[in-house]
Design an enzyme around this catalytic site. Sequence first.
Site, PDB file in Angstrom:
ATOM      1  N   ARG A   1       0.833  -1.226  -0.011  1.00  5.70           N
ATOM      2  CA  ARG A   1      -0.074   0.088   0.123  1.00  5.70           C
ATOM      3  C   ARG A   1       1.038   1.387  -0.009  1.00  5.70           C
ATOM      4  O   ARG A   1       2.085   1.103   0.319  1.00  5.70           O
ATOM      5  CB  ARG A   1      -0.889   0.180   1.241  1.00  5.70           C
ATOM      6  CG  ARG A   1      -0.507  -0.301   2.558  1.00  5.70           C
ATOM      7  CD  ARG A   1      -0.356   0.495   3.570  1.00  5.70           C
ATOM      8  NE  ARG A   1      -0.521   1.604   3.645  1.00  5.70           N
ATOM      9  CZ  ARG A   1       0.468   2.500   3.782  1.00  5.70           C
ATOM     10  NH1 ARG A   1       2.010   2.006   3.817  1.00  5.70           N
ATOM     11  NH2 ARG A   1       0.612   3.742   3.640  1.00  5.70           N
ATOM     12  N   GLY A   2       0.258   2.501  -0.308  1.00 11.72           N
ATOM     13  CA  GLY A   2       1.107   3.583  -0.333  1.00 11.72           C
ATOM     14  C   GLY A   2       1.273   3.767  -1.868  1.00 11.72           C
ATOM     15  O   GLY A   2       1.576   2.859  -2.751  1.00 11.72           O
ATOM     16  N   ALA A   3       1.100   5.032  -2.184  1.00 10.62           N
ATOM     17  CA  ALA A   3       0.840   5.342  -4.057  1.00 10.62           C
ATOM     18  C   ALA A   3       1.943   5.067  -4.729  1.00 10.62           C
ATOM     19  O   ALA A   3       1.764   4.310  -5.654  1.00 10.62           O
ATOM     20  CB  ALA A   3       0.428   6.916  -4.062  1.00 10.62           C
TER      21      ALA A   3
ATOM     22  N   ARG B   1      -6.907  -0.670  -7.328  1.00 10.64           N
ATOM     23  CA  ARG B   1      -7.584   0.481  -6.360  1.00 10.64           C
ATOM     24  C   ARG B   1      -7.710   1.586  -6.957  1.00 10.64           C
ATOM     25  O   ARG B   1      -7.047   1.916  -8.375  1.00 10.64           O
ATOM     26  CB  ARG B   1      -6.386   0.810  -5.020  1.00 10.64           C
ATOM     27  CG  ARG B   1      -6.275  -0.490  -4.108  1.00 10.64           C
ATOM     28  CD  ARG B   1      -5.633   0.025  -2.839  1.00 10.64           C
ATOM     29  NE  ARG B   1      -6.039   0.973  -2.034  1.00 10.64           N
ATOM     30  CZ  ARG B   1      -5.720   1.365  -0.938  1.00 10.64           C
ATOM     31  NH1 ARG B   1      -4.416   1.163  -0.661  1.00 10.64           N
ATOM     32  NH2 ARG B   1      -6.377   2.096  -0.310  1.00 10.64           N
TER      33      ARG B   1
ATOM     34  N   ASP C   1      -2.037  10.886  -2.731  1.00 10.01           N
ATOM     35  CA  ASP C   1      -2.386   9.927  -3.567  1.00 10.01           C
ATOM     36  C   ASP C   1      -2.793  10.387  -5.041  1.00 10.01           C
ATOM     37  O   ASP C   1      -2.469   9.721  -5.900  1.00 10.01           O
ATOM     38  CB  ASP C   1      -3.489   9.023  -3.030  1.00 10.01           C
ATOM     39  CG  ASP C   1      -3.044   8.175  -1.570  1.00 10.01           C
ATOM     40  OD1 ASP C   1      -2.996   8.744  -0.888  1.00 10.01           O
ATOM     41  OD2 ASP C   1      -2.542   7.002  -1.998  1.00 10.01           O
TER      42      ASP C   1
ATOM     43  N   ASN D   1      -5.641  12.397  -0.181  1.00  7.49           N
ATOM     44  CA  ASN D   1      -4.790  11.715   0.463  1.00  7.49           C
ATOM     45  C   ASN D   1      -5.557  10.872   1.555  1.00  7.49           C
ATOM     46  O   ASN D   1      -6.640  11.166   1.591  1.00  7.49           O
ATOM     47  CB  ASN D   1      -3.823  12.825   1.093  1.00  7.49           C
ATOM     48  CG  ASN D   1      -2.670  11.840   1.868  1.00  7.49           C
ATOM     49  OD1 ASN D   1      -1.842  11.151   1.338  1.00  7.49           O
ATOM     50  ND2 ASN D   1      -2.375  12.000   3.206  1.00  7.49           N
TER      51      ASN D   1
HETATM   52  O1  MRU Z   1      -4.609   3.426   1.849  1.00  2.00           O
HETATM   53  P1  MRU Z   1      -3.229   3.655   1.870  1.00  2.00           P
HETATM   54  O2  MRU Z   1      -2.554   2.978   2.939  1.00  2.00           O
HETATM   55  O3  MRU Z   1      -2.475   3.093   0.371  1.00  2.00           O
HETATM   56  O4  MRU Z   1      -2.837   5.054   1.635  1.00  2.00           O
HETATM   57  C1  MRU Z   1      -1.739   5.829   1.550  1.00  2.00           C
HETATM   58  C2  MRU Z   1      -1.805   7.055   1.977  1.00  2.00           C
HETATM   59  O5  MRU Z   1      -2.635   7.811   1.962  1.00  2.00           O
HETATM   60  C3  MRU Z   1      -0.184   7.630   2.131  1.00  2.00           C
HETATM   61  O6  MRU Z   1      -0.344   8.770   2.818  1.00  2.00           O
HETATM   62  C4  MRU Z   1       0.047   7.953   0.491  1.00  2.00           C
HETATM   63  O7  MRU Z   1       0.234   6.900  -0.466  1.00  2.00           O
HETATM   64  C5  MRU Z   1       0.786   8.953   0.012  1.00  2.00           C
HETATM   65  S1  MRU Z   1       2.274   9.079   0.403  1.00  2.00           S
HETATM   66  C6  MRU Z   1       3.177   7.562  -0.221  1.00  2.00           C
END
Ligand code: MRU
Length: 349
Positions: free
Chosen positions: A44-46, A87, A235, A245
Amino acid sequence: MRSVEWQENALSLIDQRELPWQLTRISLTTYEETAAAITNMAVRGAPAIGAAAAFGMVLAANQFDTTDITTLRQQLTDAGSHLKQSRPTAVNLMWAVDRMLKLVDDPAFDDADSLRKMLLVEAQHIADEDVVTNKTMGKHGAALIRDGDTILHHCNTGALATVDYGTALGVIRTAHEQGTQFHVLLDETRPRLQGARLSAWELMQLGASFDIIPDTAAGHYMSRGEITLVLFGADRIAANGDVANKIGSYQIAVLARENGIPCYSVAPTSTVDLSLATGAEIPIEERDPDEVRAPFGNPIVPDDYPARNPAFDVTPHRYLSGIITEKGIVLPPFDENLSRAILGKEPDA
Ligand code: MRU
């Protein structure tokens, strides 16, 4: 150790669902498994899901054993659509798959095996570039952090949310490595607790000073003058600078403005979607309400209580002091300055 990497003809990922209790990796050999790992948030994470999807395209190319380039192109286009649907909000996912599909459609490759080889090279580039980009953003952003600061950080934006190093947490890491003395308040980030479970784990590894706080405590500490800077990731960023985000970012940005505290989003330019005029157009993921009713399988209310679970919110650009990118810190007016930073020219009229 990278969160997302290619190992022995497979995609190797840190399984983020197991942290902070166990650091384990999973090895994926199909694009379908990759899409499922993105949906169920093993990764997870963009930027991390973008890189994972790029390697998912390599897995797809290896799964389809045709020698016919036209057939392979069609199969890979279908695999790309499947991965993109895993996603909806983080545009890095679509950006990375589209970058891979550009190669798939490149007429320069007229045999299936050379295309397969080039897809691996491109996925590696995407992963390597992410690390360089994050370190560059770290240097730009660390200039904003001063001795004595207390930084409020939301969600997880560190090495785990990227290939390595991180976005907002990468800025914090750079400042820490430069020897700046500061403290971090980590929003726990309900309902998946990325702040408490993942950001805290990362800051423990770094030896940085932090406390986990309930999301609901951010305003309290701001009103007492205990927070001097707010940093979070992104995101998807619309052309006007509105930032989607993790859910809860909007309220801390509003509270920061109310309390006169600078608030920055930190994101690579691959997170900017210039095709969307404003944040109202960004698709917001609604996840399973059971994540609210029974976090990590532990019921806190009866399972027939109605609940809603938006995974992201949009912070209107007026609440942001700037957007920290690898091209520098983009300041308002974002509608002009973002496209100038990305395209090197003014937006089309
Ligand atoms: O739902 P997630 O855990 O994938 O969400 C991730 C975030 O909101 C992070 O803050 C984001 O991806 C931005 S920085 C890597």
